[in-house]
Design an enzyme around this catalytic site. Sequence first.
Site, PDB file in Angstrom:
ATOM      1  N   GLU A   7       0.888  -1.160   0.054  1.00 47.20           N
ATOM      2  CA  GLU A   7      -0.011  -0.156   0.064  1.00 47.20           C
ATOM      3  C   GLU A   7       0.735   1.335  -0.097  1.00 47.20           C
ATOM      4  O   GLU A   7       1.888   1.337   0.986  1.00 47.20           O
ATOM      5  CB  GLU A   7      -1.008  -0.188   1.440  1.00 47.20           C
ATOM      6  N   ARG A  63     -18.164  -0.472   5.400  1.00 47.39           N
ATOM      7  CA  ARG A  63     -19.138  -1.092   4.707  1.00 47.39           C
ATOM      8  C   ARG A  63     -19.891  -1.968   5.700  1.00 47.39           C
ATOM      9  O   ARG A  63     -20.921  -2.417   5.727  1.00 47.39           O
ATOM     10  CB  ARG A  63     -18.520  -1.739   3.445  1.00 47.39           C
ATOM     11  N   CYS A 114      -8.023  -2.173   8.153  1.00 47.11           N
ATOM     12  CA  CYS A 114      -6.672  -1.948   7.547  1.00 47.11           C
ATOM     13  C   CYS A 114      -6.034  -0.638   7.413  1.00 47.11           C
ATOM     14  O   CYS A 114      -5.240  -0.188   7.940  1.00 47.11           O
ATOM     15  CB  CYS A 114      -6.681  -2.916   6.425  1.00 47.11           C
ATOM     16  N   HIS A 154      -1.477  -5.638   1.958  1.00 48.95           N
ATOM     17  CA  HIS A 154      -2.762  -6.635   1.824  1.00 48.95           C
ATOM     18  C   HIS A 154      -2.094  -7.769   1.106  1.00 48.95           C
ATOM     19  O   HIS A 154      -1.587  -8.035   0.328  1.00 48.95           O
ATOM     20  CB  HIS A 154      -3.853  -5.911   0.887  1.00 48.95           C
TER      21      HIS A 154
END
Length: 213
Positions: A80, A90, A143, A165
Amino acid sequence: MKTILLTGFEPFGGESINPSWEVARALDGEQIGDARVVARCLPCVFGAALSSLKQALREHPPALVLALGQAGGRSDLSLERVAINIDDARIADNAGRQPIDEPVVEGAAAAYFSTLPIKAMMAGLREAGFPAGISQTAGTFVCNHVFYGLQHFLQGGPVRSGFMHIPLLPEQAAHLPGQASMALKTMVDGVRLALALAMRVDVDVRQSGGSIS
C-alpha cells in the site's frame, strides 16, 4: 538485535481464519538479517486496534514495522502506498462498530505515505517469482485505520513502516467461486523476502507500479 514488528488481524466478517495473522505468526521469532521478527495479532475493531498497536510499539521498539491485512479479491502481495484519515465501514467491525465518514485521528493530516521502499520491494518480489504490486488504496475499514494510525504514530521518526494486503487462503476461497487465493507458504515466503528487502534497501527504485484505472 533490531526488531521487526509484524502485525496481522484476527478473523472478521464471519471467517474463522485470517491469512494476515497466519503469515505473521509463522514468521514470529525468525531472524531476518540483523533483526528479529516480533508478531502481534490486532483486533479487527476500530480504536482497539490502534491501542494494541501502540502497546506493541512501546513494548518492542522496532527498526521496521509491516502491518498485514486480508484483502478478498486481490491476487497479489499488495504494497500500500497511502493511508487516508477516514473510517467509513461497509460492514461492522468485530465489536459491532460501523463508523461512517469519521476521521481516524481528529485534526491530523489528510493522508500519510508508506515509508517503506515499496517499489524496490515489489521489484524484488517479482524477480523472485512472487505476484506483487503497488496499491493506491488501503480501503476505509480497519486495515486503513491501522495503516493511518501506524504512520501517524511514527511520523518524522527513523522507523520505516507501511502496510501490505495479502490474498485469501485457498480454504477461504473454496467457498467463493472465482475468488483469488494464495497458498500460505507462498505468502509466508513472500513476506519474509519483503521484510528482508525493506531492511536492506537504502533508496527506493523508480519503476512503474501504478494502474491505468
